[in-house]
Design a protein around this motif. Sequence first.
Motif, mmCIF file in Angstrom:
data_model
loop_
_atom_site.group_PDB
_atom_site.id
_atom_site.type_symbol
_atom_site.label_atom_id
_atom_site.label_comp_id
_atom_site.label_asym_id
_atom_site.label_seq_id
_atom_site.Cartn_x
_atom_site.Cartn_y
_atom_site.Cartn_z
ATOM 1 N N LEU A 26 -2.739 -8.281 4.948
ATOM 2 C CA LEU A 26 -2.808 -6.884 4.668
ATOM 3 C C LEU A 26 -4.357 -6.245 4.685
ATOM 4 O O LEU A 26 -5.200 -6.972 4.210
ATOM 5 C CB LEU A 26 -2.232 -6.316 3.624
ATOM 6 C CG LEU A 26 -0.667 -6.249 3.644
ATOM 7 C CD1 LEU A 26 -0.286 -5.937 2.091
ATOM 8 C CD2 LEU A 26 -0.024 -5.457 4.557
ATOM 9 N N LEU A 27 -4.424 -5.221 5.787
ATOM 10 C CA LEU A 27 -6.180 -4.707 5.574
ATOM 11 C C LEU A 27 -6.158 -3.779 4.642
ATOM 12 O O LEU A 27 -5.290 -2.715 5.133
ATOM 13 C CB LEU A 27 -6.493 -4.465 7.065
ATOM 14 C CG LEU A 27 -7.784 -3.622 7.374
ATOM 15 C CD1 LEU A 27 -8.732 -4.625 6.994
ATOM 16 C CD2 LEU A 27 -7.876 -3.182 8.617
ATOM 17 N N ILE A 28 -6.991 -3.554 3.626
ATOM 18 C CA ILE A 28 -6.905 -2.603 2.794
ATOM 19 C C ILE A 28 -8.179 -1.452 3.132
ATOM 20 O O ILE A 28 -9.160 -1.758 3.359
ATOM 21 C CB ILE A 28 -7.073 -2.941 1.287
ATOM 22 C CG1 ILE A 28 -6.454 -4.155 0.875
ATOM 23 C CG2 ILE A 28 -7.340 -1.841 0.376
ATOM 24 C CD1 ILE A 28 -4.954 -3.679 0.529
ATOM 25 N N LEU A 47 1.272 0.637 11.001
ATOM 26 C CA LEU A 47 1.954 1.208 9.805
ATOM 27 C C LEU A 47 0.968 1.032 8.697
ATOM 28 O O LEU A 47 0.076 0.124 8.524
ATOM 29 C CB LEU A 47 3.207 0.473 9.317
ATOM 30 C CG LEU A 47 4.264 0.480 10.583
ATOM 31 C CD1 LEU A 47 4.272 -0.816 11.287
ATOM 32 C CD2 LEU A 47 5.807 0.765 9.873
ATOM 33 N N TYR A 48 1.096 2.094 7.587
ATOM 34 C CA TYR A 48 0.366 2.069 6.504
ATOM 35 C C TYR A 48 1.185 2.229 5.178
ATOM 36 O O TYR A 48 2.311 2.753 5.515
ATOM 37 C CB TYR A 48 -0.539 3.360 6.255
ATOM 38 C CG TYR A 48 -1.601 3.360 7.481
ATOM 39 C CD1 TYR A 48 -2.912 2.616 7.582
ATOM 40 C CD2 TYR A 48 -1.210 4.085 8.759
ATOM 41 C CE1 TYR A 48 -3.711 2.833 8.411
ATOM 42 C CE2 TYR A 48 -2.210 3.889 9.729
ATOM 43 C CZ TYR A 48 -3.300 3.223 9.649
ATOM 44 O OH TYR A 48 -4.103 3.465 10.695
ATOM 45 N N LEU A 49 0.907 1.424 4.048
ATOM 46 C CA LEU A 49 1.527 1.540 2.919
ATOM 47 C C LEU A 49 0.536 2.065 1.903
ATOM 48 O O LEU A 49 -0.593 1.853 1.701
ATOM 49 C CB LEU A 49 1.867 0.371 2.421
ATOM 50 C CG LEU A 49 2.514 0.236 0.900
ATOM 51 C CD1 LEU A 49 3.683 1.187 0.879
ATOM 52 C CD2 LEU A 49 2.773 -1.076 0.306
ATOM 53 N N VAL A 50 0.715 3.501 1.214
ATOM 54 C CA VAL A 50 -0.225 4.199 0.387
ATOM 55 C C VAL A 50 -0.157 3.344 -0.973
ATOM 56 O O VAL A 50 0.708 3.147 -1.538
ATOM 57 C CB VAL A 50 0.224 5.704 0.248
ATOM 58 C CG1 VAL A 50 -0.577 6.496 -0.549
ATOM 59 C CG2 VAL A 50 0.561 6.367 1.536
ATOM 60 N N ILE A 101 -6.335 5.249 -0.517
ATOM 61 C CA ILE A 101 -6.174 3.830 -0.131
ATOM 62 C C ILE A 101 -4.996 3.391 0.242
ATOM 63 O O ILE A 101 -4.063 3.618 -0.264
ATOM 64 C CB ILE A 101 -6.650 3.117 -1.466
ATOM 65 C CG1 ILE A 101 -7.806 3.493 -2.195
ATOM 66 C CG2 ILE A 101 -6.853 1.494 -1.083
ATOM 67 C CD1 ILE A 101 -9.236 3.442 -1.470
ATOM 68 N N ALA A 102 -4.941 2.729 1.325
ATOM 69 C CA ALA A 102 -3.794 2.361 2.023
ATOM 70 C C ALA A 102 -3.866 0.936 2.655
ATOM 71 O O ALA A 102 -4.834 0.411 2.928
ATOM 72 C CB ALA A 102 -3.301 3.245 3.166
#
Length: 232
Positions: A26-28, A47-50, A101-102
């Motif tokens: 994952l890229l933060i 896609l992004y995960l908050v 931050i995602a």
Amino acid sequence: MDNLNNYYPRLSGWFTEIPYPEISKLLIRQFEAGEELVQKNHLFQNLYLVLDGICDVINQLDNGTEIITLKLTSGDFIGVSESVFGSMKNIASVKARSKLIAAEMDNAMFKDWLRRYPSFTDFVMKNIVTRLHYTADFAANCQTSASKINLAKYLLDRFTVERTSYPANYSGSVKIQETHEMISAFLGISPRTVERQIFALRKEGFIDTSRGKVTISPSQYQELLHLVTSNL
């Protein structure tokens, strides 16, 4: 890697069976307030995960007015609809409301995790279903009473969401970031009616305003809540 290590306990708690080498892919990323993560009708890429902060899902009405259809916070995904429908373009715009931050992943990685890890699939499904019911219930509830009470319901919800961007021990007033035009578009009333009802709520001490934005203290939140529940 430092950013990943900061968020690894949370990610590993969400996705219990995914090993560290996989999570480390994952890229933060960090976005500043006002920065656009996704632009409507542009090419769907990731896609992004908050993880921290708040972002707005924004759509345009036929008259060009922007409306915030959903606010996303920690644990919410961005881009699931595009992935599921195989869309080449983004369905809506998403903009950071606060410092955000995602975790970023490409579509191939997202689909691979869905196939391989049940905990990830469950997390995504619960997130989407919860958002679906929340959006439907919130929109319906804000249309069932007089405009003043509908506005109070809206502000109560926005207070709860915006509060997540403040420190855990914060006890001051919370600023509601939407413009009067955005509020009026969501509630289906004119901006003039919004302004009139904001003036009425402020005069009665339920809210304050600062530089054109509504602010609500914890005690005012309780008073607003009492106003709403006593008018159901």
